[in-house]
Every structure is written in structure tokens, then in C-alpha cells.
Write a protein that holds these residues in place. Structure first.
Motif, PDB file in Angstrom:
ATOM      1  N   ARG A 186      -1.368 -30.977  16.645  1.00  0.00           N
ATOM      2  CA  ARG A 186      -1.733 -29.478  16.728  1.00  0.00           C
ATOM      3  C   ARG A 186      -0.963 -28.805  15.729  1.00  0.00           C
ATOM      4  N   ARG A 201       1.538 -25.956  13.911  1.00  0.00           N
ATOM      5  CA  ARG A 201       2.293 -24.702  14.220  1.00  0.00           C
ATOM      6  C   ARG A 201       1.839 -23.533  13.750  1.00  0.00           C
ATOM      7  N   MET A 237      -3.146 -18.527  16.746  1.00  0.00           N
ATOM      8  CA  MET A 237      -3.013 -19.153  17.625  1.00  0.00           C
ATOM      9  C   MET A 237      -4.291 -19.524  18.202  1.00  0.00           C
ATOM     10  N   ASP A 258       2.553 -25.565  23.531  1.00  0.00           N
ATOM     11  CA  ASP A 258       3.369 -25.370  22.253  1.00  0.00           C
ATOM     12  C   ASP A 258       2.494 -26.559  21.385  1.00  0.00           C
ATOM     13  N   SER A 259       3.385 -26.692  20.338  1.00  0.00           N
ATOM     14  CA  SER A 259       2.424 -27.700  19.260  1.00  0.00           C
ATOM     15  C   SER A 259       2.854 -29.277  19.484  1.00  0.00           C
ATOM     16  N   ALA A 319       1.191 -22.648  20.603  1.00  0.00           N
ATOM     17  CA  ALA A 319       0.277 -23.189  19.648  1.00  0.00           C
ATOM     18  C   ALA A 319      -1.109 -23.034  20.104  1.00  0.00           C
TER      19      ALA A 319
END
Length: 528
Positions: A99, A101, A108, A169-170, A195
Motif C-alpha cells: 500500500r 503512503r 487516500m 495505515d500503509s 492510507a
């Protein structure tokens, strides 16, 4: 064998392409040949693959997470029997979620999920548990923060189209509220670290709020529907109604069976049997798949692009059983809808607000194109079908100010010199070009329809509530192919809105309903 510079460049190019296709994320399977018939990685080789990935991630400004590492010696399914004895001795496969950032909130990834089901099925409680990271006390403690109105808190029932977000998140870690401080994270704090964000649209389960639920299903443009079923209650009330609406709109469905901690085994078994029977029926044509481990969650999320597959989760909001599997599935779930930023700007209004010191604010979905702060747009149609020029003063995405919005995002706009009283749900914002003719609103349109249920016959001048995107208005049938229509009939009919002209797009799906009468269709032609 170590990866050569050519290997690393090939991997970088492949991952970059997949990330672009997946709007910033991609799931890779490591350890199987293309025909899925032979393994070729030992544990040491698998670790080398992950080390190589770490090198590639630096240039791509991305992160990865090993979401499911499986030792095939522990597997007994049919795929394992295809492997040779030699390859099974130390063979490993795994799934890696990569994924990017995001540079800011505007980049996003967002996926919208409509949460439906009968009243008291546990919809709001599950959202509270998933997003807050705390378990319920068995008396609805987790859901209180999701209610928007005083009467909802008093009755414990959702009556409006509410919303909640779950961020990842990433590195695929869920962004949950810190339990030690007891403080809730704001949407701004979640989005600053996320993310990927799942936007849950919490819809009402009571029958008297059905029109609000249908509007939420059509207007909020969800990519998936999460159907909640209470294990102790079964497929009762509005559960089948909500499932039917999702099927009519062609939205993929996942089922969550709740309250398994307080349900006797025989009742739970009866509920599961009834659920699978309905999903397999001719009207649904779904393939139920029970998610029981991490491997199931990964494989189902990968193959959920098929509209026929229906994952089923069994969870408890009190004990936490099954919640990790559901959260992992949601983390991996890919975005399915493709939005085009190259087309002209088109935005549908779902809600209107009047904000102190800001003015009129509209909330909705950006269907096509992109828009910047300061751009001139048209808003309409009004009661006479006219469009009025205005300016975008500000853009917020998930309560965070952004300079630009792109197709597929749910955003709010502050607009200039427009009174809130002149705006209604179903209006649109369109691209403004003084050299181009004004857009046209339609009072009449032609549609191909299918009557799902009607107790008698539908004739000319029949009136029903039509839901089409964010539009919700009564329309009358002014012309039709057949003399009469009954349950199961298909036909081309011409509708005319009773009150206001609306801005419609050919090819858009619609639902019409009146009492117990239900029908679906698609707009084929715009008339006067």
C-alpha cells in the motif's frame, strides 16, 4: 539466489503498475507457480523475497504487510494434495498487501460499505466495536457514540443515514482509539495516519424508515453491502427486504451473523441453514462461503470481485470471536468501482447544512471529473429546471480541508451565495462553461423495468416513489408497452416526475416502490 538489479527493476515496474490499477494498493501471492500446482520457495527463500520487497518499497514510497503466511504442512485441503512430497517438506506461501503512503488526505483510498439488516441485529454495535477497538458490554455500550439524534439514543435505534470510518495505515494496521487514555480519535486524526479508509453507512433497520434506507443504498453509492443477521433471530423482518434491494442494485453482499455468544447451538444452526438456503435460491443465486480462518479471509477478499460469492462471518461483539477475521477481510477488500477523472465534473447532493461563519454546505458523492477550490460550477435543477452558477469556497474530505477532490470520493463543498433553503437532496453540481449550453433537467424519462412484486396489476397513471442515485421523488407512469404489468413482468415504460424536473443520466439504475410493491430498472432514454 540473490535478486539481480534487473529482477528488482522488473518487480518495481510490476508493483508500480498494480498499485496504479488498485488505486494505491495491491495484494500479491508469493510462493506458488502460475498454475497453482507446484511450490518453489523454502522459508529462507521466502524471507529473501520479503527482503527484496523492502528494497523496492523505498523507491515506491510504499509499505507492505505479510497478511497471511501459511505453512502447507498444516493444510489438508485439495490444493495441498496436488503438491509433491518434496515440496511440502519446507514449502511456504504467503499474501503480501502493498500500500502506498498517501501524501495527503486527498490521495487516500476510500471504500464505502452500506450496513443493513433488521432492527436489533447489531449494526451500530458492530461499527462501534470495529472502529473504536473496544468490546461491547452486552447492553449496547459500543454503539452510543454512533447515534446522531436524541431520540436515537433514547430508543437505541438508528433512524437516519449515519456514518463511521475505519482506517488502515500503509502497513495494514487498523487505526483504533487508544484504550489507555479513553479519548476518541477524531476523523482528522484517523485520516492523517490512514492510507485506506472504509466509510460505513449505517442504515436504519426499522420498517418505518425503509425509504431512508433505500435512499442511503442508492444515494451514497456503496461498493459493498454488509448484511447483519442476528443468530438468535434469523432472517426476520427487513433482512430479506434489504438483501433484495442490494441484489436489485447489483452490489456485492457479505453477511455477518452476530450475537453468537448468546445464541443456543440449535437456534444458531437453524439460522445458518435458513441463511444458506435463501442465498442459494433462484432469486439470489449466491455461493455462501463461511470464513473460518485467516486463509479463508484472504482468498474470499481476493475473489469477491465475483458478484456470486457471498462471504459469511460469525462474530460476537461481546467476546470478540470472529472480529479479527472480519477486520482482516475489510483490510484486504479491493476497490471495485472505476471512476473517471477525465470526464466533466458531476456531483450528487445527498445532504445540506448551514454552518456558522461558512454558509451553505452540501455533502455527496463526486461521480466523475475533479474540482478545485475556487472553481465555478452550476447547481440545480431548481423547481423550474434551471441551473444557477456558484463558486466552490472550500472542500472537506472526512472533515479535513483539501484543495482538490476527485471522482469516487465522498466530499463536502462550501458554496458561495446560495441559500440552504433553495437546495434539496437529489440536486447536482456540474461543470460551468459559459461557452457551452446549460444542462437540461428532465421531467420525463424512459426506463426498462422489472416488477419484483405487485399484488394486482400496474396500469397507466400508476404512481410510485422512484429512487435513482440521490434522487427520490414520486413519479407517474404516463406510457407503457403493455396494457398491464404484473409480478415478474419486464417492459419499457415512461415515467414523469410529479413535482420537480431532475438531472438524470442514461444507464443509471433505479428502484421504484409503493407500499409492498417493488420494482427495479435502468434509465434508457431522457425525454422532455
Amino acid at each position: 539466489m540473490e535478486a539481480t538489479p534487473e529482477d528488482i527493476e522488473y518487480i518495481r515496474s510490476l508493483i508500480s503498475k498494480r498499485l496504479e490499477q488498485g488505486r494505491g494498493e495491491a495484494l500479491f501471492e508469493i510462493g506458488l507457480e502460475e498454475d497453482d500446482s507446484s511450490m518453489h520457495l523454502t522459508k529462507e527463500q521466502y524471507q529473501k523475497c520479503l527482503t527484496t520487497l523492502e528494497l523496492v518499497m523505498v523507491d515506491l514510497h510504499a509499505d507492505f504487510a505479510d497478511v497471511d503466511e501459511i505453512n502447507l504442512l498444516d493444510q489438508t485441503d485439495s490444493q495441498t494434495t496436488k503438491m509433491s512430497t518434496k515440496s511440502l517438506e519446507d514449502g511456504v506461501i504467503g499474501h503480501v498487501m502493498i500500500r502506498k503512503r498517501p501524501k495527503s488526505v486527498q490521495d487516500m483510498l476510500e471504500i464505502r460499505i452500506a450496513v443493513v439488516g433488521n432492527v436489533d441485529a447489531g449494526k451500530s454495535t458492530l461499527l462501534g466495536v470495529l472502529t473504536k477497538g473496544i468490546l461491547d458490554d452486552g447492553r449496547g455500550k459500543a454503539r452510543v457514540n454512533l447515534f446522531r439524534h436524541k431520540h436515537e439514543i433514547e430508543s437505541g435505534r438508528t433512524s437516519s443515514v449515519g456514518g463511521e470510518i475505519l482506517g488502515f495505515d500503509s502497513k495494514s494496521h487498523p487505526i483504533l482509539h487508544p484504550s489507555a487514555s479513553g479519548r476518541k480519535l477524531t476523523w482528522e486524526e484517523v485520516c492523517s495516519r490512514a492510507a485506506k479508509v472504509l466509510s460505513f453507512v449505517d442504515l436504519a433497520g426499522h420498517e418505518k424508515y425503509l425509504k431512508t434506507t433505500v435512499l442511503g443504498m442508492t444515494g451514497s453509492a456503496p461498493e459493498f453491502v454488509m448484511l447483519m443477521v442476528g443468530a438468535n433471530a434469523g432472517m426476520i423482518g427487513m433482512t430479506k427486504e434489504h438483501l433484495g434491494i442490494a441484489l436489485s442494485l447489483g452490489i456485492p453482499v457479505l453477511v455477518v451473523v452476530t450475537k453468537i455468544d448468546r445464541c443456543p447451538p440449535n437456534i444458531r444452526e437453524k439460522t445458518i441453514k435458513e441463511l444458506t438456503s435463501i442465498l442459494k435460491s433462484k432469486s439470489c443465486r449466491k455461493i455462501p462461503l463461511f470464513v473460518e480462518n485467516s486463509h479463508d479471509a484472504v482468498m474470499t477478499a481476493q475473489n469477491f470481485v465475483s458478484e456470486r460469492l457471498c462471504p459469511i462471518f460469525q462474530i460476537s461483539n461481546v467476546t470478540g470471536e470472529g472480529l479479527d477475521l472480519l477486520r482482516n477481510f475489510l483490510n484486504i477488500l479491493p476497490s471495485m468501482t472505476k471512476y473517471d477523472t477525465s470526464l466533466p465534473f458531476h456531483y450528487e447532493v445527498n445532504e445540506t447544512y448551514s454552518v456558522p461563519f461558512v454558509g451553505t454546505v452540501v455533502s455527496g458523492i463526486l461521480k466523475t471529473g475533479m474540482i478545485h477550490v475556487g472553481d465555478r460550477v452550476l447547481i440545480g435543477p431548481d423547481s423550474t429546471g434551471q441551473f444557477i452558477p456558484t463558486t466552490i469556497k472550500g472542500i472537506h474530505r472526512k472533515r479535513v480541508s483539501v484543495p482538490v477532490a476527485k471522482a469516487g470520493q465522498s466530499v463536502t463543498f462550501a458554496i458561495k451565495n446560495i441559500r440552504r433553503s433553495t437546495i434539496r437532496k437529489g440536486m447536482v453540481l456540474l461543470n460551468y462553461d459559459k461557452d457551452q449550453p446549460m444542462p437540461k433537467a428532465s421531467r420525463k424519462f424512459e426506463a426498462e423495468i422489472l416488477v419484483l412484486y405487485h399484488s394486482t396489476t400496474i396500469k397507466q397513471k400508476y404512481q410510485a416513489m422512484v429512487h435513482c442515485g440521490a434522487v427520490r421523488q414520486t413519479a407517474s407512469i404516463v406510457n407503457m408497452q403493455n396494457t398491464v404489468l404484473r409480478t415478474g413482468d419486464r417492459a419499457k415504460v415512461q415515467f414523469e416526475f410529479v413535482k420537480n424536473p431532475e438531472y438524470l443520466v442514461e444507464g443509471t439504475r433505479l428502484i421504484f416502490r409503493e407500499g409492498r410493491t417493488k420494482g427495479v430498472g435502468k434509465i434508457t432514454r431522457l425525454l422532455a
